[in-house]
Design a protein around this motif. Structure first.
Motif, short mmCIF file in Angstrom:
data_model
loop_
_atom_site.label_atom_id
_atom_site.label_comp_id
_atom_site.label_asym_id
_atom_site.label_seq_id
_atom_site.Cartn_x
_atom_site.Cartn_y
_atom_site.Cartn_z
N GLU A 173 -13.09 -47.30 33.02
CA GLU A 173 -12.15 -47.56 34.12
C GLU A 173 -11.52 -48.94 33.97
OE1 GLU A 173 -13.18 -46.59 38.17
OE2 GLU A 173 -14.78 -45.28 37.48
N ASN A 174 -10.26 -49.03 34.33
CA ASN A 174 -9.53 -50.29 34.28
C ASN A 174 -9.13 -50.70 35.69
OD1 ASN A 174 -7.70 -52.42 33.91
ND2 ASN A 174 -7.00 -51.59 31.95
N ILE A 175 -9.80 -51.73 36.20
CA ILE A 175 -9.51 -52.23 37.56
C ILE A 175 -8.89 -53.62 37.50
CG2 ILE A 175 -11.29 -50.80 38.66
CD1 ILE A 175 -13.08 -53.30 38.74
N ALA A 176 -8.35 -53.97 36.33
CA ALA A 176 -7.82 -55.32 36.12
C ALA A 176 -6.73 -55.68 37.12
CB ALA A 176 -7.29 -55.46 34.69
N ALA A 177 -5.90 -54.71 37.51
CA ALA A 177 -4.79 -55.01 38.41
C ALA A 177 -5.26 -55.49 39.78
CB ALA A 177 -3.90 -53.77 38.56
N ARG A 178 -6.50 -55.19 40.12
CA ARG A 178 -7.02 -55.60 41.44
C ARG A 178 -7.62 -57.01 41.44
NH1 ARG A 178 -11.06 -50.70 42.82
NH2 ARG A 178 -10.05 -49.08 41.59
N ASP A 192 -25.87 -66.07 24.41
CA ASP A 192 -25.18 -66.19 23.12
C ASP A 192 -25.70 -65.22 22.06
OD1 ASP A 192 -27.61 -67.34 22.44
OD2 ASP A 192 -26.74 -69.19 21.63
N GLN A 193 -26.80 -64.50 22.38
CA GLN A 193 -27.33 -63.49 21.47
C GLN A 193 -27.08 -62.07 21.96
OE1 GLN A 193 -28.68 -64.50 18.43
NE2 GLN A 193 -27.88 -66.46 19.21
N ASP A 194 -26.13 -61.92 22.88
CA ASP A 194 -25.83 -60.60 23.45
C ASP A 194 -25.19 -59.71 22.40
OD1 ASP A 194 -24.90 -58.40 24.93
OD2 ASP A 194 -24.43 -59.64 26.67
N GLN A 195 -25.87 -58.60 22.05
CA GLN A 195 -25.35 -57.66 21.05
C GLN A 195 -24.47 -56.57 21.67
OE1 GLN A 195 -28.11 -56.34 17.89
NE2 GLN A 195 -29.67 -57.62 18.86
N ILE A 196 -24.44 -56.52 23.00
CA ILE A 196 -23.62 -55.51 23.69
C ILE A 196 -22.24 -56.06 24.00
CG2 ILE A 196 -23.46 -54.00 25.70
CD1 ILE A 196 -25.77 -53.34 23.77
N MET A 197 -22.20 -57.26 24.62
CA MET A 197 -20.94 -57.92 24.93
C MET A 197 -21.10 -59.41 24.68
SD MET A 197 -19.50 -55.97 28.32
CE MET A 197 -21.10 -55.40 28.91
N SER A 198 -20.47 -59.88 23.64
CA SER A 198 -20.57 -61.30 23.30
C SER A 198 -19.83 -62.14 24.34
CB SER A 198 -19.97 -61.55 21.92
OG SER A 198 -18.57 -61.36 21.96
N PRO A 199 -20.14 -63.43 24.43
CA PRO A 199 -19.42 -64.29 25.39
C PRO A 199 -17.91 -64.23 25.22
CG PRO A 199 -21.37 -65.43 24.59
CD PRO A 199 -21.27 -64.16 23.78
N SER A 200 -17.44 -63.99 24.00
CA SER A 200 -15.99 -63.94 23.79
C SER A 200 -15.34 -62.81 24.58
CB SER A 200 -15.67 -63.78 22.30
OG SER A 200 -16.19 -62.57 21.78
N VAL A 201 -16.07 -61.70 24.77
CA VAL A 201 -15.53 -60.59 25.57
C VAL A 201 -15.25 -61.07 26.99
CG1 VAL A 201 -16.07 -58.35 26.60
CG2 VAL A 201 -16.63 -58.79 24.20
N HIS A 202 -16.19 -61.80 27.56
CA HIS A 202 -16.00 -62.30 28.93
C HIS A 202 -14.86 -63.31 28.99
CE1 HIS A 202 -19.73 -60.23 29.26
NE2 HIS A 202 -20.41 -61.15 28.62
N GLY A 203 -14.78 -64.14 27.96
CA GLY A 203 -13.72 -65.14 27.93
C GLY A 203 -12.33 -64.54 27.80
N LEU A 204 -12.24 -63.41 27.12
CA LEU A 204 -10.95 -62.76 26.89
C LEU A 204 -10.59 -61.74 27.97
CD1 LEU A 204 -11.24 -62.15 23.05
CD2 LEU A 204 -9.70 -63.76 24.17
N GLU A 205 -11.58 -60.96 28.44
CA GLU A 205 -11.29 -59.81 29.30
C GLU A 205 -11.52 -60.06 30.79
OE1 GLU A 205 -9.95 -57.04 28.14
OE2 GLU A 205 -10.03 -57.75 26.06
N THR A 206 -12.42 -60.96 31.13
CA THR A 206 -12.78 -61.15 32.55
C THR A 206 -12.34 -62.50 33.08
OG1 THR A 206 -14.70 -59.70 32.22
CG2 THR A 206 -14.68 -61.05 34.21
N LEU A 207 -12.68 -63.56 32.38
CA LEU A 207 -12.40 -64.91 32.87
C LEU A 207 -10.94 -65.16 33.25
CD1 LEU A 207 -13.93 -67.58 33.41
CD2 LEU A 207 -13.29 -68.29 31.10
#
Length: 248
Positions: A173-178, A192-207
């Motif tokens: 699901e994409n709720i980014a517009a909200r 920093d050892q997350d094999q599911i979602m690296s910190p870069s994912v959060h920095g690019l997609e959520t932050l």
């Protein structure tokens, strides 16, 4: 007796987990920080959400839970799947919400997962050997035997409908517009050892979609299951976050 100085922390757990995943964090924070950690529908023995297994249906169930508990001053603390649910609810600007803390959150956009990984996860349902492999993937620090068993058993007792729905639909699901409607202070915590979602994912997609000056806190040596891998570090960061929230 819990102090009324601090807002209630409402902990929302990860996919194939359960509310008791937060026990170490709650213990580290201590009794001055009131908290609730419900089992999300289809996990931890909880029934399906009334409206199904969509992100919004989960958000509806959490909103109803908040109303049932008559909470007037609270922080949503969402981990992984629970993070995306927390984002959806926060975007509604519910009365009483004063902050949003996200641990390794599933992003508001589609979760980065290959089709091969998705199919493997679908086929892994209910298989002890696969649950063991998942445990090794989502944790980075050694766990006591009882905690390892708890994580594996939570995985195995997940409801198949909830399991499949998240992999096939909720995670996509994409709720980014909200996200422009999320107005409360936020923080993101990641290992920093997350094999599911690296910190870069959060920095690019959520932050970039959250309020300005939202911090991204990196916990060294921790994997995806932050509440288990780093309960004391998570508690310290939550304590600092709550201390900065405006008094209501």
């Amino acid at each position: 007796m819990a102090s009324s100085t601090f807002p209630t922390l409402i902990y929302l757990h990860y996919w194939a987990g359960a509310g008791h995943a937060w026990q170490g964090v709650a213990d580290a924070l201590g009794p001055d920080y009131p908290s609730l950690s419900p089992n999300l529908g289809g996990f931890g023995g909880a029934p399906a959400p009334a409206g199904g297994y969509s992100v919004d249906a989960y958000a509806d169930s959490v909103a109803a839970y908040i109303e049932e508990n008559q909470l007037a001053h609270y922080v949503l603390v969402g981990h992984s799947m629970g993070g995306k649910i927390a984002l959806a609810l926060a975007a509604r600007q519910p009365i009483g919400l004063v902050g949003l803390a996200l641990l390794s959150p599933s992003p508001p956009t589609a979760e980065p997962m290959t089709e091969q990984d998705r199919q493997q996860s679908l086929k892994a349902y209910g298989k002890p050997a696969e649950a063991e492999k998942t445990f090794q993937t989502i944790t980075a620090r050694p766990q006591p035997p009882a905690i390892k068993e708890q994580i594996i058993q939570d995985n195995l007792r997940s409801n198949k409908a909830a399991w499949d729905a998240w992999l096939l639909h909720g995670s996509r699901e994409n709720i980014a517009a909200r996200m422009c409607d999320v107005q409360v202070p936020c923080a993101i915590l990641a290992g920093d050892q997350d094999q599911i979602m690296s910190p870069s994912v959060h920095g690019l997609e959520t932050l970039p979609l959250l309020p300005e000056n939202t911090p991204l806190e990196i916990i060294g040596g921790a994997g995806h299951l932050l509440p288990y891998d780093a309960p004391k570090e998570v508690a310290a960061l939550l304590r600092d976050f709550v201390s900065r929230l405006p008094l209501q």
